[in-house]
Design a protein around this motif. Structure first.
Motif: not given
Length: 362
Positions: A144-146, A173-177, A187, A190, A192, A239
């Motif tokens: 999922g990395h952008f 879909w995991t939020r990561r920073r 951040e 992520t 959608s 995460a």
């Protein structure tokens, strides 16, 4: 696109990374039953075209297995030149996208593996290469990395009215920073799921291995972490758990694409290779029962001080596998590139946006 599902359970399939970072990253055997080997159908030919990579070099030479893109791939209006135009070449950015075409007999199927960083780089390069992205049969996201999913914005306008299957891991879909000491918190954008569904992508979430294209393409799902040296991301990679931020060493949604070239061995294509190049190849060999590694392409994530100590054992293991083609790209890092080129001089090839690699059955 036929998707055949398997009930294989990879290491740590059912547990999210916790605060015990060292324990979480320690190699362990895969729990539960495994479907081993998976019957991956051999193909007569596979072609991988790198649509986006960190590098574009129009002067790289090709050979019998490598076709390069030169300066003649695109032109733009430029009144400062005689004739009013100039050559543009291709776009390079910190991202990765590859077009994978597999042929068995008279049937050819094309998949898109990752989409690059920006909304327009992949489609720009596809246009300049003459690649019709509306003709792809499906999309596979390595994680999922952008910098691997940003091009979905551009692809959405090119796919036409039909539904396009997209294979992802449920944790994509995991939020990561990135929480690097002394720097501002960053951040990561992520994905959608709601937006993708609304654009007509048929999102298929799979933790376990999947066979696509009538059994010719394997998507590994979660990858066993079995080496002693590939321990994942440093503490700055975090995460969101729903209640707080925790170290995310494993990037458990990391998966690879595997093709068996008839009588020659496996082609393994990675996005970033967060699970570790050796872990990934060994996992593919175990799943398929095919011991021969023909080619390894994609990001190997060996750049920077956190990963450079992993370079020597990685090269030792890959050298023992004796692949015919190694094309490290994207996040591999320059030190690893140099070391791989020295250790595997006949196999190593410099990656570049717009390059096509062709491997045929013996």
């Amino acid at each position: 696109m036929l998707i055949r599902e398997y009930g294989y359970r990879g290491a740590m399939c059912d547990a999210a990374p916790g605060p015990a970072d060292v324990v979480a990253a320690t190699p362990r055997p895969a729990p539960g039953p495994a479907v081993d080997p998976i019957a991956l159908e051999p193909v007569d030919e596979v072609m991988v075209t790198t649509l986006v990579d960190n590098v574009y070099d129009a002067l790289l030479p090709g050979d019998e297995r490598t076709r390069r893109a030169g300066f003649d791939t695109g032109h733009a209006a430029a009144p400062q030149f005689e004739g009013g135009k100039t050559a543009t070449g291709l776009v390079a950015e910190h991202g990765f996208a590859a077009l994978v075409s597999v042929r068995r007999g008279d049937t050819t199927t094309t998949l898109l593996f990752d989409t690059g960083l920006s909304p327009d780089a992949m489609i720009t390069n596809a246009d300049r290469l003459g690649v019709d992205l509306s003709g792809i049969h499906g999309v596979v996201l390595s994680h999922g990395h952008f910098d691997h999913v940003g091009g979905l914005a551009g692809l959405a306008g090119r796919r036409g009215a039909r539904t396009l299957p997209m294979v992802v891991h449920p944790l994509v879909w995991t939020r990561r920073r990135l929480a690097v000491p002394g720097q501002d918190m960053f951040e990561l954008p992520t994905l959608s799921k709601r937006a993708l569904n609304g654009e007509g992508f048929e999102v298929i979430e799979r933790r376990h291995p999947s066979l696509l294209v009538d059994g010719c393409v394997l998507i590994t799902g979660e990858i066993d972490r079995t080496t002693e040296f590939e321990r994942g991301m440093p503490p700055a990679h975090q995460a969101w758990t729903g209640s707080g931020w925790e170290h995310d060493p494993l990037v458990i949604d990391d998966q690879a694409l595997v093709v068996h070239v008839r009588d020659r061995g496996l082609l393994v294509l990675t996005g970033c290779g967060h699970a570790g190049a050796v872990n990934i190849v060994r996992h593919a060999q175990r799943l398929t029962g095919v011991g021969r590694l023909l080619a390894l392409l994609g990001g190997l994530h060996l750049g920077g001080p956190a990963f450079e100590p992993v370079i020597p054992p990685t090269i030792e293991a890959l050298t023992a596998m004796a692949p015919e083609l190694v094309v490290p790209g994207h996040c591999t890092g320059w030190r690893a590139q140099h070391a791989l080129a020295a250790a595997l001089p006949e196999a190593w090839v410099q990656g570049s946006s717009g390059t096509t690699y062709r491997l045929s059955a013996a």
